[in-house]
Design a protein around this motif. Structure first.
Motif, PDB file in Angstrom:
ATOM      1  N   THR A 141      -7.678 -38.100  19.998  1.00 47.70           N
ATOM      2  CA  THR A 141      -8.515 -37.169  20.752  1.00 47.70           C
ATOM      3  C   THR A 141      -8.553 -35.779  20.139  1.00 47.70           C
ATOM      4  O   THR A 141      -9.340 -34.940  20.575  1.00 47.70           O
ATOM      5  N   GLY A 142      -7.707 -35.526  19.149  1.00 45.10           N
ATOM      6  CA  GLY A 142      -7.719 -34.204  18.529  1.00 45.10           C
ATOM      7  C   GLY A 142      -6.525 -34.005  17.622  1.00 45.10           C
ATOM      8  O   GLY A 142      -5.628 -34.839  17.550  1.00 45.10           O
ATOM      9  N   ARG A 143      -6.566 -32.866  16.921  1.00 46.40           N
ATOM     10  CA  ARG A 143      -5.488 -32.482  16.023  1.00 46.40           C
ATOM     11  C   ARG A 143      -5.272 -30.984  16.148  1.00 46.40           C
ATOM     12  O   ARG A 143      -6.192 -30.246  16.468  1.00 46.40           O
ATOM     13  N   ALA A 144      -4.045 -30.568  15.859  1.00 41.50           N
ATOM     14  CA  ALA A 144      -3.730 -29.136  15.876  1.00 41.50           C
ATOM     15  C   ALA A 144      -2.651 -28.862  14.837  1.00 41.50           C
ATOM     16  O   ALA A 144      -1.835 -29.739  14.534  1.00 41.50           O
ATOM     17  N   GLU A 145      -2.671 -27.663  14.304  1.00 41.76           N
ATOM     18  CA  GLU A 145      -1.693 -27.269  13.295  1.00 41.76           C
ATOM     19  C   GLU A 145      -0.606 -26.406  13.916  1.00 41.76           C
ATOM     20  O   GLU A 145      -0.855 -25.674  14.880  1.00 41.76           O
ATOM     21  N   ARG A 146       0.595 -26.515  13.348  1.00 43.96           N
ATOM     22  CA  ARG A 146       1.734 -25.679  13.718  1.00 43.96           C
ATOM     23  C   ARG A 146       1.982 -25.677  15.231  1.00 43.96           C
ATOM     24  O   ARG A 146       2.075 -24.634  15.864  1.00 43.96           O
ATOM     25  N   THR A 147       2.133 -26.871  15.794  1.00 44.78           N
ATOM     26  CA  THR A 147       2.326 -27.002  17.236  1.00 44.78           C
ATOM     27  C   THR A 147       3.794 -27.058  17.633  1.00 44.78           C
ATOM     28  O   THR A 147       4.127 -26.775  18.778  1.00 44.78           O
ATOM     29  N   TRP A 148       4.645 -27.503  16.726  1.00 41.39           N
ATOM     30  CA  TRP A 148       6.084 -27.630  17.000  1.00 41.39           C
ATOM     31  C   TRP A 148       6.856 -26.972  15.872  1.00 41.39           C
ATOM     32  O   TRP A 148       6.548 -27.192  14.704  1.00 41.39           O
ATOM     33  N   CYS A 149       7.881 -26.218  16.219  1.00 39.78           N
ATOM     34  CA  CYS A 149       8.804 -25.706  15.211  1.00 39.78           C
ATOM     35  C   CYS A 149      10.131 -26.417  15.438  1.00 39.78           C
ATOM     36  O   CYS A 149      10.796 -26.214  16.460  1.00 39.78           O
ATOM     37  N   VAL A 150      10.473 -27.311  14.514  1.00 33.84           N
ATOM     38  CA  VAL A 150      11.673 -28.131  14.646  1.00 33.84           C
ATOM     39  C   VAL A 150      12.597 -27.801  13.485  1.00 33.84           C
ATOM     40  O   VAL A 150      12.248 -28.038  12.327  1.00 33.84           O
ATOM     41  N   GLY A 151      13.755 -27.251  13.803  1.00 31.08           N
ATOM     42  CA  GLY A 151      14.719 -26.919  12.768  1.00 31.08           C
ATOM     43  C   GLY A 151      14.167 -25.928  11.748  1.00 31.08           C
ATOM     44  O   GLY A 151      14.492 -26.012  10.566  1.00 31.08           O
ATOM     45  N   GLY A 152      13.315 -25.022  12.190  1.00 34.84           N
ATOM     46  CA  GLY A 152      12.737 -24.023  11.304  1.00 34.84           C
ATOM     47  C   GLY A 152      11.514 -24.487  10.527  1.00 34.84           C
ATOM     48  O   GLY A 152      10.940 -23.732   9.761  1.00 34.84           O
ATOM     49  N   GLU A 153      11.094 -25.733  10.730  1.00 33.22           N
ATOM     50  CA  GLU A 153       9.925 -26.276  10.035  1.00 33.22           C
ATOM     51  C   GLU A 153       8.784 -26.475  11.025  1.00 33.22           C
ATOM     52  O   GLU A 153       8.952 -27.123  12.060  1.00 33.22           O
ATOM     53  N   TRP A 154       7.599 -25.930  10.699  1.00 32.99           N
ATOM     54  CA  TRP A 154       6.435 -26.125  11.549  1.00 32.99           C
ATOM     55  C   TRP A 154       5.850 -27.509  11.323  1.00 32.99           C
ATOM     56  O   TRP A 154       5.755 -27.974  10.197  1.00 32.99           O
ATOM     57  N   CYS A 155       5.488 -28.150  12.420  1.00 32.45           N
ATOM     58  CA  CYS A 155       4.896 -29.487  12.380  1.00 32.45           C
ATOM     59  C   CYS A 155       3.534 -29.437  13.064  1.00 32.45           C
ATOM     60  O   CYS A 155       3.307 -28.636  13.965  1.00 32.45           O
ATOM     61  N   ASP A 156       2.660 -30.321  12.647  1.00 29.76           N
ATOM     62  CA  ASP A 156       1.329 -30.437  13.234  1.00 29.76           C
ATOM     63  C   ASP A 156       1.330 -31.558  14.270  1.00 29.76           C
ATOM     64  O   ASP A 156       2.317 -32.278  14.422  1.00 29.76           O
ATOM     65  N   SER A 157       0.217 -31.719  14.964  1.00 26.12           N
ATOM     66  CA  SER A 157       0.087 -32.753  15.991  1.00 26.12           C
ATOM     67  C   SER A 157      -1.215 -33.516  15.855  1.00 26.12           C
ATOM     68  O   SER A 157      -2.252 -32.928  15.536  1.00 26.12           O
ATOM     69  N   VAL A 158      -1.144 -34.812  16.119  1.00 21.58           N
ATOM     70  CA  VAL A 158      -2.308 -35.655  16.343  1.00 21.58           C
ATOM     71  C   VAL A 158      -2.175 -36.114  17.796  1.00 21.58           C
ATOM     72  O   VAL A 158      -1.116 -36.624  18.191  1.00 21.58           O
ATOM     73  N   TYR A 159      -3.218 -35.912  18.582  1.00 22.12           N
ATOM     74  CA  TYR A 159      -3.182 -36.259  20.001  1.00 22.12           C
ATOM     75  C   TYR A 159      -3.900 -37.584  20.232  1.00 22.12           C
ATOM     76  O   TYR A 159      -4.947 -37.848  19.640  1.00 22.12           O
TER      77      TYR A 159
END
Length: 164
Positions: A141-159
């Motif tokens: 349904t969508g995508r977004a960039e830099r949605t989670w910061c895990v252990g100092g690393e930004w992660c993106d999302s696919v919904y």
């Protein structure tokens, strides 16, 4: 009465305090936790806090299960916050279809008793999870960039979303 879901090879049941060691073995493994929303658990206390939260989660908003194979805790799967699902299978059990089998059981249960749709938020690098959801009928349904910061690393999302 606590809900128990059964498949050909698995039992999905509510979490118990005695799941701690098996969950910690999974959640302290960097490869298993690579695409999780937190870094690997550094100590047993972190996993205990996580497990206590899972056990205490209000049933109105959460419906999470431990995945068991032959009496052994091998993962967790469910709606940690309805309607959003999440899952984690321990690395020794990857590649055997357990996540697919558990997800199918949970989807049937959720649509019969809990909700008219489910959603998921997946790191786009997690190709196994993307494939699992696609095979289960979820649609992107969508995508977004830099949605989670895990252990100092930004992660993106696919919904994803799946309607009953």
């Amino acid at each position: 009465m606590s809900v128990i879901l059964r498949t050909e090879r698995l039992v999905l049941r509510k979490a118990r305090p005695d799941d701690l060691k098996a969950l910690h073995a999974m959640m302290s493994d960097a490869e298993t936790m690579r695409y999780w929303s937190t870094p690997p658990h550094a100590d047993l206390a972190t996993t205990r806090d996580w497990l206590e939260g899972m056990i205490a989660a209000p049933p109105e908003t959460s419906d999470d299960f431990i995945v068991e194979k032959d009496g052994e805790t091998i993962g967790k799967l469910g709606a940690w916050r309805l309607p959003e699902i999440g899952y984690l299978i321990g690395r020794p059990h990857w590649g055997r279809g357990y996540a697919r089998e558990a997800l199918a059981a949970f989807v049937s249960y959720a649509f019969a008793h809990r909700t008219d749709h489910l959603t998921a938020d997946v790191d786009p690098r997690n190709t196994a999870s993307l494939a699992l959801l696609a095979r289960a009928g979820f649609r992107e349904t969508g995508r977004a960039e830099r949605t989670w910061c895990v252990g100092g690393e930004w992660c993106d999302s696919v919904y994803f979303r799946l309607d009953a």
